[in-house]
Motif scaffolding. Sequence first.
Motif, PDB file in Angstrom:
ATOM      1  N   MET A 100      -8.304  -0.210  -5.315  1.00  0.00           N
ATOM      2  CA  MET A 100      -8.248   0.337  -3.951  1.00  0.00           C
ATOM      3  C   MET A 100      -9.560   0.086  -3.212  1.00  0.00           C
ATOM      4  O   MET A 100     -10.594   0.683  -3.526  1.00  0.00           O
ATOM      5  N   PRO A 101      -9.519  -0.841  -2.221  1.00  0.00           N
ATOM      6  CA  PRO A 101     -10.754  -1.230  -1.549  1.00  0.00           C
ATOM      7  C   PRO A 101     -11.152  -0.259  -0.439  1.00  0.00           C
ATOM      8  O   PRO A 101     -10.384   0.622  -0.078  1.00  0.00           O
ATOM      9  N   PRO A 117      -5.898   1.355 -12.759  1.00  0.00           N
ATOM     10  CA  PRO A 117      -4.578   1.937 -12.545  1.00  0.00           C
ATOM     11  C   PRO A 117      -3.770   1.151 -11.506  1.00  0.00           C
ATOM     12  O   PRO A 117      -4.344   0.409 -10.712  1.00  0.00           O
ATOM     13  N   TYR A 118      -2.469   1.364 -11.529  1.00  0.00           N
ATOM     14  CA  TYR A 118      -1.612   0.746 -10.525  1.00  0.00           C
ATOM     15  C   TYR A 118      -1.874   1.374  -9.162  1.00  0.00           C
ATOM     16  O   TYR A 118      -2.312   2.530  -9.082  1.00  0.00           O
ATOM     17  N   PRO A 119      -1.571   0.623  -8.089  1.00  0.00           N
ATOM     18  CA  PRO A 119      -1.663   1.229  -6.749  1.00  0.00           C
ATOM     19  C   PRO A 119      -0.743   2.447  -6.665  1.00  0.00           C
ATOM     20  O   PRO A 119       0.257   2.513  -7.378  1.00  0.00           O
ATOM     21  N   LEU A 143      -9.512   5.953   2.520  1.00  0.00           N
ATOM     22  CA  LEU A 143      -9.457   4.675   3.240  1.00  0.00           C
ATOM     23  C   LEU A 143     -10.861   4.159   3.536  1.00  0.00           C
ATOM     24  O   LEU A 143     -11.133   2.966   3.452  1.00  0.00           O
ATOM     25  N   ILE A 186      -9.819  -6.773   2.774  1.00  0.00           N
ATOM     26  CA  ILE A 186      -9.616  -5.981   1.566  1.00  0.00           C
ATOM     27  C   ILE A 186     -10.689  -6.237   0.511  1.00  0.00           C
ATOM     28  O   ILE A 186     -10.802  -5.491  -0.438  1.00  0.00           O
ATOM     29  N   VAL A 194       0.862   6.164   6.109  1.00  0.00           N
ATOM     30  CA  VAL A 194       0.928   6.634   4.713  1.00  0.00           C
ATOM     31  C   VAL A 194       1.721   7.946   4.652  1.00  0.00           C
ATOM     32  O   VAL A 194       2.602   8.117   3.811  1.00  0.00           O
ATOM     33  N   LEU A 247      -3.094   4.025  10.180  1.00  0.00           N
ATOM     34  CA  LEU A 247      -2.746   3.823   8.767  1.00  0.00           C
ATOM     35  C   LEU A 247      -2.501   5.156   8.057  1.00  0.00           C
ATOM     36  O   LEU A 247      -1.587   5.272   7.236  1.00  0.00           O
ATOM     37  N   ARG A 268     -13.952   7.736  -8.912  1.00  0.00           N
ATOM     38  CA  ARG A 268     -12.925   7.156  -8.038  1.00  0.00           C
ATOM     39  C   ARG A 268     -12.722   8.019  -6.805  1.00  0.00           C
ATOM     40  O   ARG A 268     -12.471   7.544  -5.728  1.00  0.00           O
ATOM     41  N   LEU A 297      -5.182 -11.635  -6.505  1.00  0.00           N
ATOM     42  CA  LEU A 297      -4.580 -11.242  -5.233  1.00  0.00           C
ATOM     43  C   LEU A 297      -4.236 -12.455  -4.391  1.00  0.00           C
ATOM     44  O   LEU A 297      -3.167 -12.535  -3.816  1.00  0.00           O
ATOM     45  N   HIS A 344      -3.060  -5.179   5.526  1.00  0.00           N
ATOM     46  CA  HIS A 344      -4.084  -4.656   4.617  1.00  0.00           C
ATOM     47  C   HIS A 344      -3.569  -4.014   3.334  1.00  0.00           C
ATOM     48  O   HIS A 344      -4.337  -3.843   2.399  1.00  0.00           O
ATOM     49  N   CYS A 345      -2.329  -3.585   3.297  1.00  0.00           N
ATOM     50  CA  CYS A 345      -1.912  -2.698   2.203  1.00  0.00           C
ATOM     51  C   CYS A 345      -0.720  -3.192   1.400  1.00  0.00           C
ATOM     52  O   CYS A 345      -0.593  -2.859   0.218  1.00  0.00           O
ATOM     53  N   PHE A 391     -11.911   0.397   3.505  1.00  0.00           N
ATOM     54  CA  PHE A 391     -11.533  -0.157   4.802  1.00  0.00           C
ATOM     55  C   PHE A 391     -12.484   0.337   5.884  1.00  0.00           C
ATOM     56  O   PHE A 391     -12.097   0.547   7.028  1.00  0.00           O
TER      57      PHE A 391
HETATM   58  C1  HEC Z   1      -6.002  -4.463  -3.968  1.00  0.00           C
HETATM   59  C2  HEC Z   1      -4.973  -3.453  -4.023  1.00  0.00           C
HETATM   60  C3  HEC Z   1      -4.934  -2.367  -2.978  1.00  0.00           C
HETATM   61  C4  HEC Z   1      -4.916  -2.509  -1.613  1.00  0.00           C
HETATM   62  C5  HEC Z   1      -4.992  -3.790  -0.801  1.00  0.00           C
HETATM   63  C6  HEC Z   1      -4.775  -1.180  -1.091  1.00  0.00           C
HETATM   64  N1  HEC Z   1      -4.721  -0.267  -2.089  1.00  0.00           N
HETATM   65 FE1  HEC Z   1      -4.510   1.743  -1.881  1.00  0.00          FE
HETATM   66  N2  HEC Z   1      -4.658   1.956  -3.884  1.00  0.00           N
HETATM   67  C7  HEC Z   1      -4.798   0.945  -4.794  1.00  0.00           C
HETATM   68  C8  HEC Z   1      -4.937   1.503  -6.117  1.00  0.00           C
HETATM   69  C9  HEC Z   1      -5.092   0.716  -7.409  1.00  0.00           C
HETATM   70  C10 HEC Z   1      -4.852   2.899  -5.985  1.00  0.00           C
HETATM   71  C11 HEC Z   1      -4.892   3.942  -7.098  1.00  0.00           C
HETATM   72  C12 HEC Z   1      -6.297   4.451  -7.348  1.00  0.00           C
HETATM   73  C13 HEC Z   1      -6.327   5.513  -8.422  1.00  0.00           C
HETATM   74  O1  HEC Z   1      -5.292   5.838  -9.006  1.00  0.00           O
HETATM   75  O2  HEC Z   1      -7.399   6.035  -8.650  1.00  0.00           O
HETATM   76  C14 HEC Z   1      -4.672   3.149  -4.564  1.00  0.00           C
HETATM   77  C15 HEC Z   1      -4.544   4.420  -4.024  1.00  0.00           C
HETATM   78  C16 HEC Z   1      -4.302   4.675  -2.689  1.00  0.00           C
HETATM   79  C17 HEC Z   1      -4.056   5.989  -2.137  1.00  0.00           C
HETATM   80  C18 HEC Z   1      -3.929   7.259  -2.916  1.00  0.00           C
HETATM   81  C19 HEC Z   1      -5.208   8.024  -3.133  1.00  0.00           C
HETATM   82  C20 HEC Z   1      -4.949   9.308  -3.859  1.00  0.00           C
HETATM   83  O3  HEC Z   1      -5.566  10.312  -3.501  1.00  0.00           O
HETATM   84  O4  HEC Z   1      -4.128   9.368  -4.780  1.00  0.00           O
HETATM   85  C21 HEC Z   1      -3.849   5.825  -0.791  1.00  0.00           C
HETATM   86  C22 HEC Z   1      -3.525   6.890   0.229  1.00  0.00           C
HETATM   87  C23 HEC Z   1      -3.975   4.407  -0.511  1.00  0.00           C
HETATM   88  N3  HEC Z   1      -4.256   3.749  -1.682  1.00  0.00           N
HETATM   89  C24 HEC Z   1      -3.804   3.853   0.739  1.00  0.00           C
HETATM   90  C25 HEC Z   1      -3.980   2.503   0.999  1.00  0.00           C
HETATM   91  C26 HEC Z   1      -3.855   1.928   2.332  1.00  0.00           C
HETATM   92  C27 HEC Z   1      -3.463   2.693   3.580  1.00  0.00           C
HETATM   93  C28 HEC Z   1      -4.134   0.601   2.198  1.00  0.00           C
HETATM   94  C29 HEC Z   1      -4.241  -0.409   3.299  1.00  0.00           C
HETATM   95  C30 HEC Z   1      -5.111  -0.062   4.415  1.00  0.00           C
HETATM   96  C31 HEC Z   1      -4.405   0.336   0.793  1.00  0.00           C
HETATM   97  N4  HEC Z   1      -4.298   1.511   0.108  1.00  0.00           N
HETATM   98  C32 HEC Z   1      -4.700  -0.896   0.267  1.00  0.00           C
HETATM   99  C33 HEC Z   1      -4.828  -0.401  -4.531  1.00  0.00           C
HETATM  100  C34 HEC Z   1      -4.824  -0.950  -3.265  1.00  0.00           C
END
Ligand code: HEC
Length: 418
Positions: free
Chosen positions: A186-187, A147-149, A177, A3, A204, A200, A363, A28, A126-127, A189
């Motif tokens: 959001m990292p 922002p929040y995840p 991704l 990540i 989702v 994945l 973003r 983290l 990973h998520c 992958f």
């Molecule tokens: C370190 C924290 C973190 C991890 C680990 C992470 N995410 Fe995220 N993810 C985020 C954040 C923060 C956002 C919101 C980004 C934004 O609002 O612009 C996000 C947004 C997303 C979105 C939405 C994008 C959209 O169009 O709105 C998806 C789908 C997603 N993540 C899938 C995943 C998946 C699948 C994994 C694992 C493989 C993962 N994320 C791992 C933090 C994380």
Amino acid sequence: MSIFSVPSDPAPGFAPVRLATIRLAPVLCVAMLLCGCDAPVEHYPPNQVHSLVVSAKLDAPTELAAEDTTAALEAWFGTPIEPRWPAEQMSRDDAKSLVRLENLQRAAGPVYSDQDNRHFGLFNEHCVTCHGVSGGGNGPASLLQNPYPRDFRPGVYKWKSTERGAKPTREDLMTILRHGAPGTGMPSFQRLSEDDLQALVDYVIYLSVRGEFERRLLTEAVVELGYEESRPDDDASLLTLATFDQDAFAMEVARDVLDRITGQWVDAPQSLIAVPEETPDDAASIARGDEWFHGPIANCVGCHGKQGGGDIVTFDFDDWTKEFTEGIAVTPTDREAVRPFRTAGALRPRQIYPRTLTDGVYRGGGDPQTLYRRIVAGIAGTPMAGRSVADQPSDKELTSDQVWDIVHYVRSLDEAKP
Ligand code: HEC
Ligand code: HEC
């Protein structure tokens, strides 16, 4: 751990993952140590925040409806260790094959690899620290992020190529991704195999369908099936979903809900925003874009400030926050009023800020086509509205040529650009 991987070769328009992610790393690590995230959770946690919201909106108790919804959901969608895909309850064949059960099984459950070096438990690995077991966006590492995840359960996504109200396509989810969302937690992958990424994406979509089904079913339970303090009679009881009693009225209602949600996912590619051929990106176009950006029709300046400098003071929240605050007349800054929702699992309300457009960090991708779509559709779940595009210039709508001018202008604002 993957990540924190920084893609060595970001795609055009994508800045490499920036400081925000790196600064998050210690947070983290601590969060992951605290929660022992490798231990899989046996049941998906119910969406208690939404249950409170529905109760406030409909002025009715939702405890019993939530309890039966949870039981019904487990019968149809299984558990985080053994997910199910309720294909037999769907009427469309393309919905039945929207995700592959085999992929869900690889993404769910505990983390391990088999003899052929196929990876399992991908979502846990990973998520989950950020997005949480049910995809609620409130995993242990979510608290300090801004922002929040994403909470997948309302089925709303920001960084997509489709119309504002439509679901993202599989390719949209693959793109996020692969590249992450630069400037957020959001990292990328990129390092994972194509197979792992596809699994994945399926997961989702599954969590999103499951989460949206949970939300809508709860409302139907109160509005259509007559759930209050007591359970309605057999025909309308959600317990018929767990016994797969095909003739029950509740089953009919639930199948309808599921068809509507899965139909939107299947049909997403039909809502792709068409991008007309790009006009020349020259000084004249940039100058016109400057005018439109600051003019009354586009009025980008109203939120992004002069020359996109971000000097405007706005006070606003995203839709995920508004749902349990402004949406039900709760002031987001009123700690007491917000407390019950926080206790039920909501994250502390955080303001959303229009982006400063001079640092070149996008973003959701900064290539011309993506920006064109961004301006036309706006950003779902945020205050940035979409815009209809007209054939002829008028004082109400932009033309596609004018949208291209704005794209060129916005791209010219990047101060770091060579
Ligand atoms: C370190 C924290 C973190 C991890 C680990 C992470 N995410 Fe995220 N993810 C985020 C954040 C923060 C956002 C919101 C980004 C934004 O609002 O612009 C996000 C947004 C997303 C979105 C939405 C994008 C959209 O169009 O709105 C998806 C789908 C997603 N993540 C899938 C995943 C998946 C699948 C994994 C694992 C493989 C993962 N994320 C791992 C933090 C994380
Ligand atoms: C009502 C306020 C508002 C208006 C008007 C507005 N925006 Fe935004 N814009 C936002 C907010 C809020 C965000 C941040 C969304 C996020 O990252 O969740 C944003 C983000 C962006 C981004 C960053 C996208 C990315 O991938 O990171 C661009 C580019 C952008 N806006 C361009 C524009 C342009 C061009 C206009 C005029 C056509 C415009 N905006 C009008 C509020 C607004």
